[in-house]
Design a protein around this motif. Structure first.
Motif, PDB file in Angstrom:
ATOM      1  N   LYS A  35      19.982   6.005 -29.621  1.00 60.64           N
ATOM      2  CA  LYS A  35      21.113   5.161 -29.718  1.00 60.64           C
ATOM      3  C   LYS A  35      20.884   3.767 -28.978  1.00 60.64           C
ATOM      4  N   ALA A  36      19.511   4.089 -28.040  1.00 65.60           N
ATOM      5  CA  ALA A  36      18.976   2.653 -27.898  1.00 65.60           C
ATOM      6  C   ALA A  36      17.422   2.008 -28.434  1.00 65.60           C
ATOM      7  N   LEU A  37      17.715   2.909 -29.293  1.00 65.96           N
ATOM      8  CA  LEU A  37      16.621   2.435 -31.122  1.00 65.96           C
ATOM      9  C   LEU A  37      17.553   1.130 -31.866  1.00 65.96           C
ATOM     10  N   ALA A  38      18.969   2.277 -31.775  1.00 67.47           N
ATOM     11  CA  ALA A  38      19.611   1.694 -32.625  1.00 67.47           C
ATOM     12  C   ALA A  38      19.916   0.535 -32.249  1.00 67.47           C
ATOM     13  N   ALA A  42      19.087  -2.864 -34.711  1.00 63.56           N
ATOM     14  CA  ALA A  42      20.260  -2.985 -35.685  1.00 63.56           C
ATOM     15  C   ALA A  42      20.977  -4.255 -35.273  1.00 63.56           C
ATOM     16  N   VAL A  43      20.635  -4.844 -34.519  1.00 64.08           N
ATOM     17  CA  VAL A  43      21.186  -5.900 -33.713  1.00 64.08           C
ATOM     18  C   VAL A  43      21.632  -7.016 -34.949  1.00 64.08           C
ATOM     19  N   ALA A  48      25.227  -2.825 -38.677  1.00 66.35           N
ATOM     20  CA  ALA A  48      25.418  -2.284 -36.495  1.00 66.35           C
ATOM     21  C   ALA A  48      26.984  -1.887 -35.989  1.00 66.35           C
ATOM     22  N   ASP A  49      27.622  -1.991 -36.317  1.00 61.74           N
ATOM     23  CA  ASP A  49      28.432  -1.506 -36.126  1.00 61.74           C
ATOM     24  C   ASP A  49      29.233  -0.292 -36.726  1.00 61.74           C
ATOM     25  N   THR A  69      27.156   3.545 -42.395  1.00 59.56           N
ATOM     26  CA  THR A  69      29.042   3.610 -43.545  1.00 59.56           C
ATOM     27  C   THR A  69      28.965   2.082 -44.539  1.00 59.56           C
ATOM     28  N   GLY A  70      28.277   2.289 -44.932  1.00 59.70           N
ATOM     29  CA  GLY A  70      28.327   0.775 -45.796  1.00 59.70           C
ATOM     30  C   GLY A  70      29.238  -0.367 -46.327  1.00 59.70           C
ATOM     31  N   ARG A  71      29.202  -1.179 -46.707  1.00 58.25           N
ATOM     32  CA  ARG A  71      30.152  -1.910 -46.836  1.00 58.25           C
ATOM     33  C   ARG A  71      31.264  -1.323 -47.197  1.00 58.25           C
ATOM     34  N   ASN A  72      31.192  -0.370 -48.993  1.00 58.08           N
ATOM     35  CA  ASN A  72      32.025   0.128 -49.518  1.00 58.08           C
ATOM     36  C   ASN A  72      31.992   1.534 -49.310  1.00 58.08           C
TER      37      ASN A  72
END
Length: 105
Positions: A35-38, A42-43, A48-49, A69-72
Protein backbone atom coordinates in the motif's frame (compact mmCIF):
# COMPACT_ATOMS: atom_id res chain seq x y z
CA UNK A 1 27.84 -31.94 18.56
CA UNK A 2 25.15 -33.74 16.62
CA UNK A 3 23.23 -33.20 13.44
CA UNK A 4 19.59 -32.37 13.22
CA UNK A 5 17.82 -33.55 10.14
CA UNK A 6 14.65 -31.70 9.19
CA UNK A 7 11.96 -33.21 7.03
CA UNK A 8 11.91 -31.95 3.46
CA UNK A 9 8.23 -31.09 3.75
CA UNK A 10 8.54 -29.31 7.12
CA UNK A 11 7.16 -26.01 5.78
CA UNK A 12 4.16 -27.82 4.35
CA UNK A 13 3.56 -29.70 7.60
CA UNK A 14 3.65 -26.43 9.58
CA UNK A 15 1.30 -24.80 7.08
CA UNK A 16 -1.14 -27.70 7.33
CA UNK A 17 -1.06 -27.63 11.11
CA UNK A 18 -1.30 -23.89 11.71
CA UNK A 19 -2.74 -22.78 8.37
CA UNK A 20 -3.43 -19.14 7.73
CA UNK A 21 -2.47 -18.10 11.29
CA UNK A 22 1.20 -18.94 10.63
CA UNK A 23 1.49 -16.84 7.46
CA UNK A 24 -0.80 -13.94 8.39
CA UNK A 25 1.84 -11.77 10.21
CA UNK A 26 4.14 -11.79 7.18
CA UNK A 27 1.22 -11.16 4.82
CA UNK A 28 0.21 -8.11 6.88
CA UNK A 29 3.73 -6.68 6.52
CA UNK A 30 3.63 -7.26 2.76
CA UNK A 31 0.18 -5.65 2.59
CA UNK A 32 1.33 -2.48 4.36
CA UNK A 33 4.50 -2.23 2.25
CA UNK A 34 2.47 -2.73 -0.95
CA UNK A 35 0.00 0.00 0.00
CA UNK A 36 2.84 2.40 0.81
CA UNK A 37 4.64 1.61 -2.46
CA UNK A 38 1.40 2.01 -4.46
CA UNK A 39 0.75 5.40 -2.87
CA UNK A 40 4.31 6.50 -3.59
CA UNK A 41 4.78 5.15 -7.13
CA UNK A 42 1.36 5.54 -8.69
CA UNK A 43 0.84 9.19 -7.77
CA UNK A 44 1.02 10.40 -11.37
CA UNK A 45 -0.74 7.36 -12.79
CA UNK A 46 -4.27 7.69 -14.15
CA UNK A 47 -5.27 4.57 -12.21
CA UNK A 48 -3.95 5.70 -8.82
CA UNK A 49 -7.45 5.92 -7.37
CA UNK A 50 -8.42 2.48 -8.72
CA UNK A 51 -5.69 0.40 -7.05
CA UNK A 52 -7.00 -2.02 -4.45
CA UNK A 53 -4.69 -4.19 -2.34
CA UNK A 54 -6.25 -6.82 -0.14
CA UNK A 55 -5.42 -9.92 1.85
CA UNK A 56 -7.33 -13.18 2.29
CA UNK A 57 -6.50 -16.53 3.79
CA UNK A 58 -6.62 -19.94 2.16
CA UNK A 59 -6.20 -23.30 3.81
CA UNK A 60 -2.42 -23.25 4.17
CA UNK A 61 -1.42 -19.68 3.31
CA UNK A 62 -2.46 -16.04 3.17
CA UNK A 63 -2.53 -14.20 -0.18
CA UNK A 64 -1.92 -10.52 -0.76
CA UNK A 65 -3.56 -9.45 -4.01
CA UNK A 66 -3.40 -6.23 -6.00
CA UNK A 67 -6.35 -5.36 -8.20
CA UNK A 68 -6.34 -2.46 -10.66
CA UNK A 69 -9.33 -1.57 -12.79
CA UNK A 70 -8.70 0.20 -16.08
CA UNK A 71 -10.83 2.92 -17.64
CA UNK A 72 -12.88 0.36 -19.57
CA UNK A 73 -13.37 -1.93 -16.56
CA UNK A 74 -10.68 -4.47 -17.44
CA UNK A 75 -8.29 -5.86 -14.84
CA UNK A 76 -4.87 -4.30 -15.57
CA UNK A 77 -2.83 -5.15 -12.45
CA UNK A 78 -0.21 -7.05 -14.47
CA UNK A 79 0.31 -4.02 -16.75
CA UNK A 80 0.90 -1.76 -13.76
CA UNK A 81 3.20 -4.30 -12.14
CA UNK A 82 5.37 -5.34 -15.11
CA UNK A 83 4.81 -2.64 -17.74
CA UNK A 84 3.46 -2.86 -21.26
CA UNK A 85 3.76 -1.47 -24.77
CA UNK A 86 1.25 1.25 -25.52
CA UNK A 87 0.45 0.82 -29.22
CA UNK A 88 -1.40 4.12 -29.46
CA UNK A 89 1.51 6.15 -28.08
CA UNK A 90 4.06 3.78 -29.67
CA UNK A 91 6.20 3.49 -26.53
CA UNK A 92 6.95 1.13 -23.66
CA UNK A 93 5.55 2.10 -20.29
CA UNK A 94 7.67 0.75 -17.46
CA UNK A 95 6.18 -1.29 -14.65
CA UNK A 96 5.95 -0.08 -11.06
CA UNK A 97 6.93 -3.46 -9.50
CA UNK A 98 4.81 -2.73 -6.43
CA UNK A 99 4.03 -6.30 -5.35
CA UNK A 100 7.45 -7.67 -6.29
CA UNK A 101 9.26 -5.20 -4.07
CA UNK A 102 6.69 -5.39 -1.27
CA UNK A 103 7.23 -9.12 -1.11
CA UNK A 104 11.00 -8.90 -0.73
CA UNK A 105 10.97 -5.44 0.90
Amino acid sequence: MGHVRLRRDLNLQIAKRFGEKATRPHAEKVLHRAKALADMRAVRSSVADRISIGMHGHGTHTSVVMSVTGRNGDEIASYLEYGYVNDWADRHLAGKFIMSEARYG
